[in-house]
Design a protein around this motif. Structure first.
Motif, PDB file in Angstrom:
ATOM      1  N   VAL A 130     -15.621 -17.559 -16.675  1.00 52.88           N
ATOM      2  CA  VAL A 130     -14.801 -16.675 -17.369  1.00 52.88           C
ATOM      3  C   VAL A 130     -13.460 -16.724 -16.984  1.00 52.88           C
ATOM      4  O   VAL A 130     -12.417 -16.782 -17.590  1.00 52.88           O
ATOM      5  N   GLU A 131     -13.210 -16.738 -15.537  1.00 54.10           N
ATOM      6  CA  GLU A 131     -11.882 -16.720 -15.046  1.00 54.10           C
ATOM      7  C   GLU A 131     -11.033 -18.098 -15.415  1.00 54.10           C
ATOM      8  O   GLU A 131      -9.809 -17.902 -15.680  1.00 54.10           O
ATOM      9  N   LEU A 132     -11.804 -19.092 -15.587  1.00 55.54           N
ATOM     10  CA  LEU A 132     -11.044 -20.382 -15.814  1.00 55.54           C
ATOM     11  C   LEU A 132     -11.014 -20.423 -17.446  1.00 55.54           C
ATOM     12  O   LEU A 132     -10.146 -21.290 -17.986  1.00 55.54           O
ATOM     13  N   ASP A 133     -11.675 -19.711 -18.056  1.00 54.97           N
ATOM     14  CA  ASP A 133     -11.610 -19.856 -19.852  1.00 54.97           C
ATOM     15  C   ASP A 133     -10.699 -18.751 -20.092  1.00 54.97           C
ATOM     16  O   ASP A 133      -9.916 -19.039 -20.908  1.00 54.97           O
ATOM     17  N   LYS A 134     -11.002 -17.482 -19.707  1.00 57.83           N
ATOM     18  CA  LYS A 134      -9.883 -16.428 -20.092  1.00 57.83           C
ATOM     19  C   LYS A 134      -8.817 -16.364 -19.145  1.00 57.83           C
ATOM     20  O   LYS A 134      -7.774 -15.655 -19.565  1.00 57.83           O
ATOM     21  N   MET A 135      -8.845 -16.790 -18.000  1.00 57.19           N
ATOM     22  CA  MET A 135      -7.576 -16.780 -16.995  1.00 57.19           C
ATOM     23  C   MET A 135      -7.292 -15.297 -16.674  1.00 57.19           C
ATOM     24  O   MET A 135      -6.153 -14.759 -16.706  1.00 57.19           O
ATOM     25  N   GLU A 136      -8.375 -14.476 -16.438  1.00 56.45           N
ATOM     26  CA  GLU A 136      -8.481 -13.162 -16.087  1.00 56.45           C
ATOM     27  C   GLU A 136      -9.670 -12.826 -15.145  1.00 56.45           C
ATOM     28  O   GLU A 136     -10.901 -13.369 -15.273  1.00 56.45           O
ATOM     29  N   PHE A 137      -9.562 -11.815 -14.348  1.00 54.37           N
ATOM     30  CA  PHE A 137     -10.715 -11.206 -13.538  1.00 54.37           C
ATOM     31  C   PHE A 137     -10.348  -9.871 -13.217  1.00 54.37           C
ATOM     32  O   PHE A 137      -9.407  -9.336 -13.371  1.00 54.37           O
ATOM     33  N   HIS A 138     -11.835  -9.329 -12.871  1.00 57.35           N
ATOM     34  CA  HIS A 138     -11.491  -7.854 -12.556  1.00 57.35           C
ATOM     35  C   HIS A 138     -11.897  -7.574 -11.180  1.00 57.35           C
ATOM     36  O   HIS A 138     -12.589  -8.336 -10.498  1.00 57.35           O
ATOM     37  N   VAL A 139     -11.175  -6.696 -10.437  1.00 52.40           N
ATOM     38  CA  VAL A 139     -10.918  -6.657  -9.035  1.00 52.40           C
ATOM     39  C   VAL A 139     -11.921  -5.153  -9.025  1.00 52.40           C
ATOM     40  O   VAL A 139     -11.226  -4.091  -9.139  1.00 52.40           O
ATOM     41  N   PHE A 168     -20.207 -25.156 -17.921  1.00 53.19           N
ATOM     42  CA  PHE A 168     -18.968 -25.442 -17.156  1.00 53.19           C
ATOM     43  C   PHE A 168     -18.393 -26.818 -17.792  1.00 53.19           C
ATOM     44  O   PHE A 168     -17.106 -26.683 -18.009  1.00 53.19           O
ATOM     45  N   LEU A 169     -18.919 -27.661 -17.985  1.00 50.70           N
ATOM     46  CA  LEU A 169     -18.529 -28.909 -18.470  1.00 50.70           C
ATOM     47  C   LEU A 169     -17.928 -28.684 -19.881  1.00 50.70           C
ATOM     48  O   LEU A 169     -16.932 -29.567 -20.187  1.00 50.70           O
TER      49      LEU A 169
END
Length: 281
Positions: A130-139, A168-169
């Motif tokens: 998700v982080e590499l696809d959406k370029m966001e994450f939750h803290v 991932f690929l």
């Protein structure tokens, strides 16, 4: 922005296309190839060519995906609470930003290198989907959502030590760096040693490719090892005729420690030399 290689890095047309395609698609570029073929160096040169800062995340066998996002230092917070430090009232004081967060938070677009992703456990790539696809994450600790201010150019390298998950690929643009042919290798050598004797290069490269073609080698010498070997040949002023007129019954090249990196391969070349001597008797 268009990557065509640099004065310090010889990029084939296929590699140039892969870099530019990944930048256009805004997908991570997954680079595979033999160790020593310039995968890590590619990220440095892409950053230099595109005029972007470079951030490097070197993955180890113990690296967890969470470390690339952030780490919560609960031990320091507990110690500060025991000492009566007022900073404990703000949990953000104990959040240490990882490389992904730093790349997301940068004032300008950056190149982010995730180096040797296959060293980590199999869940590592899945934990970054998700982080590499959406370029966001939750803290979790602070409740904030971190979004990339500028989508970084992500370059991921792998030595193919383990298979990467299909999910991932699917999110990556893939390129395999084939081992350079003789013409490409000659161009690489010229970039690193512009003043080297061309006769020495010709003889050394012939010997180098001959060694690579020996069946049964546990580790074939790589591009970086050829460059190291040439540097030693120049430093020791080894004449090219010593290589050209080398005794065929002596299979091990001079200063072989720059090319051969384990005892099995040395013993293999010694056996070949012994067999050659027997045939000539």
């Amino acid at each position: 922005m268009n990557f065509t290689g640099t004065k310090n890095y010889v990029a084939t047309k296929d590699l140039q296309m892969a870099v530019n395609a990944a930048v256009t698609l805004q997908r991570p570029l997954l680079i595979k190839g033999e160790p020593g073929t310039g995968k890590t160096l590619l990220a440095e040169e892409v950053a230099a060519a595109l005029g972007m800062p470079l951030m490097q995340w070197h993955v180890k066998s113990t690296t967890k995906a969470q470390q690339g996002l952030y780490e919560y230092d609960a031990v320091s917070r507990l110690r500060d609470s025991q000492l009566g430090n007022d900073k404990v009232n703000d949990v953000a004081n104990y959040i240490n930003k990882g490389k992904l967060w730093q790349a997301f938070d940068a004032d300008e677009r950056v190149v982010l290198l995730i180096d040797e992703i296959d060293k980590a456990d199999i869940e590592f790539p899945n934990d970054l989907l998700v982080e590499l696809d959406k370029m966001e994450f939750h803290v979790y600790e602070t409740g904030e959502r971190v979004q990339a201010r500028h989508r970084p150019v992500v370059i991921i390298t792998s030595n193919n030590e383990k298979e990467l998950p299909d999910a991932f690929l699917r999110r990556c643009f893939f390129h395999y760096i084939n081992f350079p042919d003789k013409d490409t290798m000659k161009a690489i050598v010229d970039v690193h040693y512009p003043d080297i004797s061309q006769a020495l290069v010709a003889e050394a490269m012939q010997m180098f490719f001959d060694v690579r073609e020996i069946p049964g080698l546990k580790k074939k010498p790589s591009t970086s090892e050829l460059l190291d070997w040439l540097k030693l040949l120049m430093a020791d002023e080894i004449p090219e005729d010593l290589l050209a007129n080398r005794d065929p019954t002596k299979a091990i090249p001079p200063l072989y420690g720059a090319l051969l990196k384990n005892e099995q391969d040395v013993q293999l070349l010694e056996r070949l030399a012994f067999m050659s001597r027997r045939e000539q008797r």
